[in-house]
Design an enzyme around this catalytic site. Structure first.
Site, PDB file in Angstrom:
ATOM      1  N   ARG A 201       0.845  -1.184   0.000  1.00 15.13           N
ATOM      2  CA  ARG A 201       0.000   0.000   0.000  1.00 15.13           C
ATOM      3  C   ARG A 201       0.886   1.240   0.000  1.00 15.13           C
ATOM      4  O   ARG A 201       2.101   1.137   0.135  1.00 15.13           O
ATOM      5  CB  ARG A 201      -0.916  -0.016   1.229  1.00 15.13           C
ATOM      6  N   THR A 202       0.278   2.399  -0.088  1.00 14.31           N
ATOM      7  CA  THR A 202       1.048   3.631  -0.168  1.00 14.31           C
ATOM      8  C   THR A 202       2.062   3.723   0.964  1.00 14.31           C
ATOM      9  O   THR A 202       1.690   3.802   2.128  1.00 14.31           O
ATOM     10  CB  THR A 202       0.108   4.852  -0.094  1.00 14.31           C
ATOM     11  N   GLY A 203       3.355   3.685   0.611  1.00 17.51           N
ATOM     12  CA  GLY A 203       4.389   3.830   1.620  1.00 17.51           C
ATOM     13  C   GLY A 203       4.493   2.663   2.558  1.00 17.51           C
ATOM     14  O   GLY A 203       5.063   2.784   3.634  1.00 17.51           O
ATOM     15  N   CYS A 204       3.930   1.512   2.210  1.00 14.98           N
ATOM     16  CA  CYS A 204       4.003   0.346   3.084  1.00 14.98           C
ATOM     17  C   CYS A 204       5.445   0.039   3.417  1.00 14.98           C
ATOM     18  O   CYS A 204       6.307  -0.001   2.548  1.00 14.98           O
ATOM     19  CB  CYS A 204       3.363  -0.857   2.390  1.00 14.98           C
ATOM     20  N   GLY A 205       5.736  -0.226   4.687  1.00 17.08           N
ATOM     21  CA  GLY A 205       7.111  -0.457   5.100  1.00 17.08           C
ATOM     22  C   GLY A 205       7.473  -1.902   5.274  1.00 17.08           C
ATOM     23  O   GLY A 205       8.538  -2.221   5.779  1.00 17.08           O
TER      24      GLY A 205
END
Length: 282
Positions: A121-125
């Site tokens: 997902r957006t910016g998933c770390g």
């Protein structure tokens, strides 16, 4: 990549999208409706492919994609050095962006062993991570002893908004900036994902030969543990965030020898770990 969407589909053309775009909308207020427009931040799927093997798809702002690929590859410790990335090509299509990287075979094999490929997902770390041990890897320790004047931190916090060209009209984009020891922002990158913004910044720093001992990082987001991990890998000793940290970020910073400063607002900041770098005192 062959398109699977009809050209009239709203998602068609994502790979060629600009970082921001003007969109119209209907505003309802006081029983009346009016057509207005505003700038929105674009979000595009970016696939990272290593030696022909798809690893992850991240949702990113479609700008500085090369910096993102370099930074992600280094901070996720897929390779240890910039010169191990021997090839990089950005391929845009109607449905997204594919970054094709060439790395040593041993590194590519190790990457395949980490787990299944996935969509972040957006910016998933947690990309390519399937176990708790992988997610909470101990990481590296930053042993830099030099101190920085708190005034430099305040200056950097004040200067960073001027570098946020995509966020100016959207209010939806994070930034990560690199500041010199006196607090001057000299480099910044933006993305809808806070982790992506930091990866882009670190990628640009490595490509530009910037020594991580010569300054510090300021981010516009909260301080999450993944940001601390990435700073540790890059050798960055001080991370300052506009918002608050998570408890795990504080623990990680303590273990990694990183000074974690948060809630940077005007001439004030909360220092959660290793405050001696800012005050010169233990």
């Amino acid at each position: 990549m062959r398109p699977t969407l009809d050209p009239d589909h709203p998602l068609f053309g994502l790979g060629y999208a600009e970082p921001v775009a003007v969109r119209s909308f209907v505003r309802l207020q006081g029983g009346e409706a009016s057509v207005q427009s505003a700038t929105v931040a674009e979000e595009t799927p970016v696939a990272l492919v290593y030696n022909g093997w798809p690893h992850v798809v991240m949702m990113c702002t479609p700008a500085d994609v090369e910096d993102f690929a370099y930074g992600f590859t280094l901070t996720e410790e897929i390779v240890a050095r910039l010169d191990e990335i021997v090839g990089l090509q950005v391929v845009r299509s109607s449905q997204g962006i594919e970054v094709q990287l060439v790395i040593p075979d041993a590194a590519a094999e190790g990457l395949r062993g980490r787990g299944r490929s996935l969509v972040g997902r957006t910016g998933c770390g947690l990309c390519g991570v399937t176990t708790i041990d992988d997610a909470l890897r101990p990481g590296r320790t930053v042993a830099l002893e030099a101190t920085i004047d708190p005034a430099a931190l305040y200056r950097a916090g004040e200067e960073l908004p001027a570098w946020q060209r995509y966020n100016e009209g959207t209010g939806a984009v994070h930034a990560a900036g690199w500041a010199t020891r006196d607090g001057r922002i000299v480099l910044a990158r933006e993305d809808v994902g806070r982790h992506n913004a930091l990866d882009k910044l670190i990628g640009a720093m490595v490509r530009g030969g910037i020594d991580p001992a010569d300054g510090f990082v300021v981010v516009t987001s909260r301080a999450s543990y993944e940001l601390v991990q990435k700073c540790a890998v890059a050798g960055i000793a001080l991370l300052a965030a506009i918002s608050r940290p998570t408890g795990l970020a504080v623990r990680m910073a303590e273990a990694a020898g990183i000074t974690l400063a948060a809630l940077l607002r005007g001439p004030s900041v909360n220092v959660y770990s290793h405050p001696n770098r800012l005050t010169g005192e233990v």
